[in-house]
Design a protein around this motif. Structure first.
Motif, PDB file in Angstrom:
ATOM      1  N   VAL A 140       0.844  -1.186   0.000  1.00 39.33           N
ATOM      2  CA  VAL A 140       0.000   0.000   0.000  1.00 39.33           C
ATOM      3  C   VAL A 140       0.880   1.237   0.000  1.00 39.33           C
ATOM      4  N   GLY A 141       0.626   2.133  -0.926  1.00 33.28           N
ATOM      5  CA  GLY A 141       1.412   3.358  -0.990  1.00 33.28           C
ATOM      6  C   GLY A 141       0.925   4.244  -2.119  1.00 33.28           C
ATOM      7  N   LEU A 142       1.510   5.399  -2.243  1.00 39.21           N
ATOM      8  CA  LEU A 142       1.123   6.325  -3.301  1.00 39.21           C
ATOM      9  C   LEU A 142       1.625   5.821  -4.653  1.00 39.21           C
ATOM     10  N   PRO A 143       0.861   6.007  -5.721  1.00 39.25           N
ATOM     11  CA  PRO A 143       1.309   5.583  -7.046  1.00 39.25           C
ATOM     12  C   PRO A 143       2.647   6.236  -7.401  1.00 39.25           C
ATOM     13  N   GLY A 144       3.565   5.426  -7.891  1.00 39.03           N
ATOM     14  CA  GLY A 144       4.859   5.927  -8.317  1.00 39.03           C
ATOM     15  C   GLY A 144       5.890   6.046  -7.214  1.00 39.03           C
ATOM     16  N   ALA A 145       5.461   5.824  -5.954  1.00 39.42           N
ATOM     17  CA  ALA A 145       6.415   5.933  -4.847  1.00 39.42           C
ATOM     18  C   ALA A 145       7.434   4.794  -4.926  1.00 39.42           C
ATOM     19  N   GLU A 146       8.678   5.094  -4.519  1.00 41.09           N
ATOM     20  CA  GLU A 146       9.734   4.085  -4.606  1.00 41.09           C
ATOM     21  C   GLU A 146       9.507   2.939  -3.637  1.00 41.09           C
ATOM     22  N   ASP A 147       9.032   3.265  -2.431  1.00 43.58           N
ATOM     23  CA  ASP A 147       8.803   2.242  -1.405  1.00 43.58           C
ATOM     24  C   ASP A 147       7.351   2.309  -0.940  1.00 43.58           C
ATOM     25  N   PRO A 148       6.746   1.174  -0.613  1.00 42.13           N
ATOM     26  CA  PRO A 148       5.369   1.181  -0.111  1.00 42.13           C
ATOM     27  C   PRO A 148       5.303   1.738   1.309  1.00 42.13           C
ATOM     28  N   GLU A 149       4.152   2.332   1.629  1.00 42.55           N
ATOM     29  CA  GLU A 149       3.947   2.808   2.999  1.00 42.55           C
ATOM     30  C   GLU A 149       3.699   1.637   3.949  1.00 42.55           C
ATOM     31  N   HIS A 150       2.974   0.644   3.474  1.00 41.62           N
ATOM     32  CA  HIS A 150       2.665  -0.531   4.293  1.00 41.62           C
ATOM     33  C   HIS A 150       2.809  -1.783   3.443  1.00 41.62           C
ATOM     34  N   VAL A 151       3.228  -2.860   4.074  1.00 45.85           N
ATOM     35  CA  VAL A 151       3.219  -4.186   3.464  1.00 45.85           C
ATOM     36  C   VAL A 151       2.294  -5.054   4.320  1.00 45.85           C
ATOM     37  N   ILE A 152       1.326  -5.678   3.676  1.00 51.92           N
ATOM     38  CA  ILE A 152       0.310  -6.441   4.393  1.00 51.92           C
ATOM     39  C   ILE A 152       0.315  -7.877   3.885  1.00 51.92           C
ATOM     40  N   LEU A 153       0.328  -8.818   4.810  1.00 53.13           N
ATOM     41  CA  LEU A 153       0.131 -10.221   4.488  1.00 53.13           C
ATOM     42  C   LEU A 153      -1.336 -10.543   4.729  1.00 53.13           C
ATOM     43  N   ARG A 154      -1.960 -11.208   3.776  1.00 56.80           N
ATOM     44  CA  ARG A 154      -3.402 -11.484   3.879  1.00 56.80           C
ATOM     45  C   ARG A 154      -3.692 -12.947   3.540  1.00 56.80           C
ATOM     46  N   GLN A 155      -4.522 -13.565   4.388  1.00 57.21           N
ATOM     47  CA  GLN A 155      -4.972 -14.934   4.136  1.00 57.21           C
ATOM     48  C   GLN A 155      -6.247 -14.901   3.300  1.00 57.21           C
ATOM     49  N   ASN A 156      -6.297 -15.723   2.287  1.00 59.77           N
ATOM     50  CA  ASN A 156      -7.480 -15.778   1.434  1.00 59.77           C
ATOM     51  C   ASN A 156      -8.440 -16.890   1.828  1.00 59.77           C
ATOM     52  N   ARG A 157      -8.109 -17.630   2.887  1.00 59.40           N
ATOM     53  CA  ARG A 157      -8.981 -18.712   3.329  1.00 59.40           C
ATOM     54  C   ARG A 157      -9.043 -18.712   4.852  1.00 59.40           C
ATOM     55  N   GLY A 158      -9.862 -19.601   5.401  1.00 59.53           N
ATOM     56  CA  GLY A 158      -9.945 -19.747   6.845  1.00 59.53           C
ATOM     57  C   GLY A 158     -10.412 -18.481   7.536  1.00 59.53           C
ATOM     58  N   MET A 159      -9.634 -18.008   8.497  1.00 61.37           N
ATOM     59  CA  MET A 159      -9.994 -16.808   9.254  1.00 61.37           C
ATOM     60  C   MET A 159      -9.822 -15.531   8.441  1.00 61.37           C
ATOM     61  N   ARG A 160      -9.128 -15.622   7.324  1.00 64.45           N
ATOM     62  CA  ARG A 160      -8.913 -14.467   6.434  1.00 64.45           C
ATOM     63  C   ARG A 160      -8.289 -13.285   7.188  1.00 64.45           C
ATOM     64  N   ARG A 161      -7.277 -13.593   7.926  1.00 61.72           N
ATOM     65  CA  ARG A 161      -6.586 -12.550   8.682  1.00 61.72           C
ATOM     66  C   ARG A 161      -5.726 -11.697   7.754  1.00 61.72           C
ATOM     67  N   ALA A 162      -5.394 -10.517   8.232  1.00 62.84           N
ATOM     68  CA  ALA A 162      -4.428  -9.647   7.573  1.00 62.84           C
ATOM     69  C   ALA A 162      -3.552  -9.036   8.653  1.00 62.84           C
ATOM     70  N   THR A 163      -2.274  -8.907   8.369  1.00 64.02           N
ATOM     71  CA  THR A 163      -1.364  -8.315   9.343  1.00 64.02           C
ATOM     72  C   THR A 163      -0.346  -7.444   8.625  1.00 64.02           C
TER      73      THR A 163
END
Length: 507
Positions: A421-444
């Motif tokens: 997650v970050g602004l378009p064109g930015a060199e580095d993302p503001e946030h990196v998120i790991l997300r589960q697509n099954r089960g509890m569908r957690r994100a961290t």
């Protein structure tokens, strides 16, 4: 529905196999209903709207007849019913009765699809199968309900490993007992309401399932000191003034029924066994709800408790007054009942009520893992394997100190994706998120080290070697990185983002 409208005598399952064969031959199954009614009419039934289904079954086919008879509970000409099922046996056993030239059903029969495609049937009181003719309101004290959202939620949560013995406490129409017959050698089902046990017998017989040991009584009284490998319960957990409706009101003050059920479950579990139930608990002024439910966990048990929803006392009161049909009473009577609920909550200092899932596992440890969390977000059912994996991860983490953790190998769970997650064109993302697509569908959210670590976890390198490589790339001290990262690794393992990979002799 008033208590006088409940059937005084219930069908007997003497020829249930013949009736089942006729229902299957006609396509009176969950899939058959969807095909015949169409998605729109089928969905309308779940909202207790029957007009679309009535329009869809205006033909004279045998499936139309059975839908109108058992699901919509309409009178059907005797001649038509005779073409759809063995009428003489159905009359003799009490599944239907004559009404002049017509035939009427005496019970609600709803097709129910099992987890492996089984064609099952849930038998309940007229109008009380979700998606049946009468919907959810205005039931009598001894009524037995059919399958609903709570029932299917618990069935999806339950760990389904083969076991020798299973116990369904408060069986109702037998849904949990029916599921248990698939993987338990011996199934026991109890209920305070003797009518519920008879409905369970009908559900099992009409579904072609093995018989269960049916016992009348409250909570664990019918089984005394017997122990089980699996205990499930969708209890009458509603916190209400009094015990007017057996199917939902616990008859104990506040959340005492749920507390008692949880506390007593530990002594009825065999080592390694699971107890899984749905529950309500009070949110009391000046008390953390997590501390409240933590105090329920019996000694020697690990626990995973998830709060799925919280309602303030007015929302909660209105929900259950509508459930009982009280909103259709005279205004003065409705107001009096509403006041009684609020008086009860005020006396107990209750400001809200939580609903959730409780799973216990008999571990026998003196250092139990008790995880209590709030998770109102969407999940993917079934979750039985997710529940089992949660406790396996707790066992693993409990056995590994930080030094041992760094020697282990891990693999990123297959359903996990990375989002940046970050602004378009930015060199580095503001946030990196790991997300589960099954089960509890957690994100961290993870930092650069966490994202890099998870990204290369394929089981080939130990955690320590991965951290050393990251430290070299980032110009950090590897000792410092090894020292501060284990806690983050533990969290990723605990929540199911990383899976340990056992490798004998690996460094």
């Amino acid at each position: 529905m008033s208590t006088t409208s409940l059937a005084t005598s219930l069908p007997v399952p003497d020829h249930a196999d013949r009736l089942r064969s006729a229902l299957l031959a006609a396509g009176f199954t969950a899939d058959g209903l969807l095909d015949r009614l169409g998605a729109t009419a089928y969905a309308a039934l779940a909202r207790s709207e029957t007009v679309p289904a009535l329009r869809a079954t205006r033909g004279d086919g045998v499936l139309d007849t059975l839908v109108r008879l058992f699901l919509l509970q309409q009178p059907v000409l005797s001649e038509r019913v005779g073409r759809a099922l063995p009428l003489d046996e159905a009359l003799a056993d009490g599944w239907v009765i004559r009404d002049g030239d017509d035939v009427r059903a005496t019970v609600d029969v709803r097709p129910y699809g099992g987890p492996d495609g089984e064609d099952w049937y849930i038998v309940s009181d007229l109008g009380c199968a979700v998606g049946g003719a009468g919907g959810a309101g205005g039931r009598g004290e001894g009524v037995v309900l059919g399958v609903g959202g709570a029932s299917t939620t618990l069935a999806g949560l339950t760990v389904r490993t083969p076991v020798a013995s299973a116990l369904d406490v408060g069986t109702g129409s037998g849904i949990q007992a029916l599921h248990a017959t698939r993987h338990a050698t011996r199934v026991t089902a109890t209920d305070l309401n003797p009518r519920a046990l008879e409905f369970t017998r009908l559900t099992l017989a009409l579904s072609g399932a093995p018989e269960a040991d049916l016992r009348a009584g409250s909570l664990f009284e019918p089984v005394a000191s017997e122990t089980y490998d699996l205990i499930v319960s969708n209890p009458p957990f509603v916190i209400s003034p009094g015990a007017r409706l057996t199917y939902r009101d616990g008859g104990m003050g506040g959340d005492d029924l749920c507390r008692t059920l949880v506390q007593q479950a530990g002594d009825r579990l065999n080592d390694g066994g699971y107890a899984q139930l749905l529950a309500n608990w009070q949110h009391v002024e000046g008390e953390d709800w997590k501390d409240r439910v933590r105090s329920w966990v019996p000694r020697g048990c690990d626990a995973w408790i998830i709060q799925r929803e919280v309602q303030d006392i007015t929302q909660y009161t209105e929900l259950w007054l509508r459930d009982a049909g009280d909103h259709r009473a005279e205004p003065e009577e409705y107001q009096a009942r509403y006041e009684a609920w609020l008086d009860e909550f005020e006396a107990r200092g209750t400001k809200a009520v939580g609903f959730g899932w409780i799973t216990l596992r008999k571990s026998g440890t003196d250092e139990p893992s008790i995880v209590i969390e709030e998770w109102p977000h969407p999940v993917e059912q079934p979750l039985g394997e997710t529940v089992q994996a949660h406790f396996a991860r707790q066992d693993y983490l409990r056995s590994r100190d930080d030094a041992a953790l760094l020697t282990d190998h891990f693999r990123l769970a297959s359903e996990v994706v990375q989002e940046q997650v970050g602004l378009p064109g930015a060199e580095d993302p503001e946030h990196v998120i790991l997300r589960q697509n099954r089960g509890m569908r957690r994100a961290t959210k993870v930092d650069t080290v966490g994202a890099g670590f998870a990204g290369v976890c394929d089981g080939s390198l130990s955690a320590g070697r991965i951290l050393d490589a990251i430290a070299q790339l980032m110009g950090e001290d590897p000792v410092v990185l090894r020292d501060r990262t284990p806690q983050a690794i533990r969290l990723l393992v605990e929540e199911g983002f990383l899976e340990p990979v056992r490798q004998e002799g690996a460094r």
